[in-house]
Design a protein around this motif. Structure first.
Motif, PDB file in Angstrom:
ATOM      1  N   ARG A  17      81.832  49.673 -42.395  1.00 24.66           N
ATOM      2  CA  ARG A  17      80.498  49.184 -42.530  1.00 24.66           C
ATOM      3  C   ARG A  17      80.195  47.866 -41.922  1.00 24.66           C
ATOM      4  NH1 ARG A  17      80.492  50.477 -48.934  1.00 24.66           N
ATOM      5  NH2 ARG A  17      80.107  52.738 -48.917  1.00 24.66           N
ATOM      6  N   LEU A  18      81.180  47.180 -41.655  1.00 23.29           N
ATOM      7  CA  LEU A  18      81.303  45.723 -41.197  1.00 23.29           C
ATOM      8  C   LEU A  18      80.830  46.076 -39.676  1.00 23.29           C
ATOM      9  CD1 LEU A  18      83.798  43.669 -42.917  1.00 23.29           C
ATOM     10  CD2 LEU A  18      81.345  43.392 -42.881  1.00 23.29           C
ATOM     11  N   GLU A  19      81.711  47.197 -39.154  1.00 22.92           N
ATOM     12  CA  GLU A  19      81.388  47.615 -37.702  1.00 22.92           C
ATOM     13  C   GLU A  19      80.363  47.908 -37.479  1.00 22.92           C
ATOM     14  OE1 GLU A  19      84.356  49.592 -34.509  1.00 22.92           O
ATOM     15  OE2 GLU A  19      83.924  50.752 -36.187  1.00 22.92           O
ATOM     16  N   ARG A  20      79.515  48.759 -38.234  1.00 29.04           N
ATOM     17  CA  ARG A  20      78.200  49.647 -38.173  1.00 29.04           C
ATOM     18  C   ARG A  20      77.163  48.191 -38.080  1.00 29.04           C
ATOM     19  NH1 ARG A  20      79.991  53.729 -41.248  1.00 29.04           N
ATOM     20  NH2 ARG A  20      79.250  52.818 -43.181  1.00 29.04           N
ATOM     21  N   ALA A  21      77.361  47.255 -38.949  1.00 25.47           N
ATOM     22  CA  ALA A  21      76.621  46.033 -39.007  1.00 25.47           C
ATOM     23  C   ALA A  21      76.698  44.864 -37.842  1.00 25.47           C
ATOM     24  CB  ALA A  21      76.801  45.522 -40.243  1.00 25.47           C
ATOM     25  N   GLY A  22      77.841  45.466 -36.883  1.00 27.47           N
ATOM     26  CA  GLY A  22      77.993  44.556 -35.860  1.00 27.47           C
ATOM     27  C   GLY A  22      78.809  43.179 -36.062  1.00 27.47           C
TER      28      GLY A  22
END
Length: 156
Positions: A88-93
């Motif tokens: 999720r953190l990766e998808r949010a950048g």
């Protein structure tokens, strides 16, 4: 026997069966109350408390990043699926992943500039919230509370 504060708060008619039971329920009730305010703060920034914890861990280590198992070991609260949090953190950048050149099976997670910016914007509000929640306790009381909480976790 006098009615305890917790007993009144939760509407328990009979006394607690043991002081350990009352202490455990007191901890749980206090944690729930304190964490709700943090959940609200983090929701305004579109992250969860565990995601915030991951970002803080990564910022604290800096450098090349950490594998998920190391992040999991340093979490304040247990989360069985750190990989999902990182997804999720990766998808949010807010984090990025990369494989290590030495062992392609090892994936390191590193905080991004956007993640650092988010944490910087939360640093003061988080500190302010801690102070609003527990600032009515004296330094001596906070020291004793911390000592007792550590002792409770160690069961020594």
């Amino acid at each position: 026997m006098a009615t305890s504060n917790l007993q009144k708060e939760i509407g328990k008619r009979k006394p607690f069966e043991a002081p350990e039971q009352e202490a455990a329920l007191n901890l749980e009730r206090t944690q729930d109350l304190l964490s709700r305010e943090f959940d609200q703060l983090f929701q305004r920034h579109r992250i969860s408390s565990p995601q915030y914890n991951v970002l803080r861990i990564l910022r604290g280590h800096g450098g090349e990043g950490l594998p998920c198992r190391r992040i999991a070991a340093e979490m304040v609260t247990f989360d069985p699926d750190v990989t999902r949090l990182v997804d999720r953190l990766e998808r949010a950048g807010l984090v990025a992943r990369r494989r290590t050149p030495d062992d392609r099976r090892v994936v390191l997670v590193k905080i991004t500039p956007a993640g650092l910016t988010l944490l910087k914007s939360l640093d003061q509000p988080v500190l302010d919230l801690h102070r609003r929640q527990l600032g009515h306790l004296t330094r001596a009381e906070l020291t004793e509370l911390n000592r007792l909480l550590v002792k409770a976790r160690r069961r020594e």
